[in-house]
Design an enzyme around this catalytic site. Structure first.
Site, PDB file in Angstrom:
ATOM      1  CB  SER A  42     -18.365  14.394  25.485  1.00  0.00           C
ATOM      2  OG  SER A  42     -18.576  14.216  26.868  1.00  0.00           O
ATOM      3  CE  LYS A 103     -16.333  10.614  27.717  1.00  0.00           C
ATOM      4  NZ  LYS A 103     -16.560  11.719  26.747  1.00  0.00           N
TER       5      LYS A 103
END
Length: 283
Positions: A42, A103
């Site tokens: 990701s 993230k």
């Protein structure tokens, strides 16, 4: 008798040493730094499966989620500080607050975030996104394992991203872009590369969201393979807006990387599996 007393003393000293060592490790991992490994794609291109990094605990303050196993010893959040846009952070992911996610911070409290045609808009202004050279990486054992686990048709996500490597084997070629977040009073402009693999994908158009006080809008750099703040918080899905209390720490430096080919019973493979060029990269 003297021998028995000496043995008891040695045992007591050893147990005391173990107790001090455990306390040291607890303090180190809770308040200074802890290791984190990358299990998914990701955050490509910055992070690959098999990367290991050090996460600094002090930049954003401390909460229960700073502690091992989220032991509830800290009420709320102390010594709190807000991340800068563009920081790469580790946090406990909503809704369960049990899994560690990594993230990039895109939106701060008070920001309005939307996505239109794959372009991120910050407070009504498009974040500049420029096409750069494709990302080309070899297919590795840990990528093959991850794709099998996810049921993906290719270790490169889609077969059309997979090609023969010049020196033999296979490689992935992904379209890559350079985004630049605007500077603020206390932080310079931040540039980083992202992947956009699926034109008009499900994540490419999202309605405007106002980031409330005490929350952050997070996105993965691999835009079509990241469950992040673009989607509601659902276990195994999106994470919604992330409370700042959930912050674990700030990614600081990559300390090791492996392609997944090592066999623990064959020590020399520990070295051949290492991706040495990725070690020492900062954020």
């Amino acid at each position: 008798r003297q021998g028995r007393m000496s043995g008891k003393s040695e045992t007591r000293d050893f147990l005391w040493f173990l107790a001090k060592l455990a306390l040291f490790v607890f303090v180190l991992r809770s308040f200074i730094a802890s290791p984190f490994n990358i299990p998914s794609e990701s955050m490509q291109p910055r992070l690959l499966i098999g990367d290991y990094l050090i996460v600094a605990k002090w930049p954003y303050g401390y909460s229960r989620y700073s502690l091992p196993f989220s032991v509830p010893l800290i009420p709320g959040r102390i010594f709190a500080a807000t991340p800068h846009r563009g920081d790469v952070v580790v946090f406990k992911a909503p809704p369960s607050q049990k899994s560690d996610y990594i993230k990039r911070v895109i939106g701060l409290p008070g920001d309005m975030i939307s996505v239109r045609g794959g372009t991120v808009y910050l407070n009504g202004t498009a974040i500049p996104k420029k096409k750069v050279a494709d990302l080309v990486i070899p297919v590795t054992p840990n990528m093959i394992e991850a794709s099998a686990r996810e049921g993906s048709p290719s270790p490169c996500y889609r077969p059309d991203f997979e090609q023969a490597a010049p020196g033999g084997g296979r490689q992935c070629r992904y379209p890559q872009y350079r985004e630049t977040l605007p500077a603020t009073r206390d932080a310079p402009a931040k540039s980083y590369n992202v992947l956009d693999l699926v034109p008009d994908g499900a994540a490419d158009d999202r309605d405007t969201v106002l980031v409330p006080e005490g929350h952050l809008f997070m996105m993965g750099d691999n835009r079509d393979r990241s469950a992040d703040s673009r989607f509601p918080a659902v276990e195994g899905g999106g994470i919604g807006l992330v409370p700042q209390e959930n912050l674990v720490g700030k990614a600081m430096i990559s300390v090791f990387s492996t392609d997944g080919s090592a066999n623990w019973l064959l020590p020399w493979t520990w070295f051949t599996a290492a991706r040495w060029s990725r070690i020492g990269e900062g954020f």
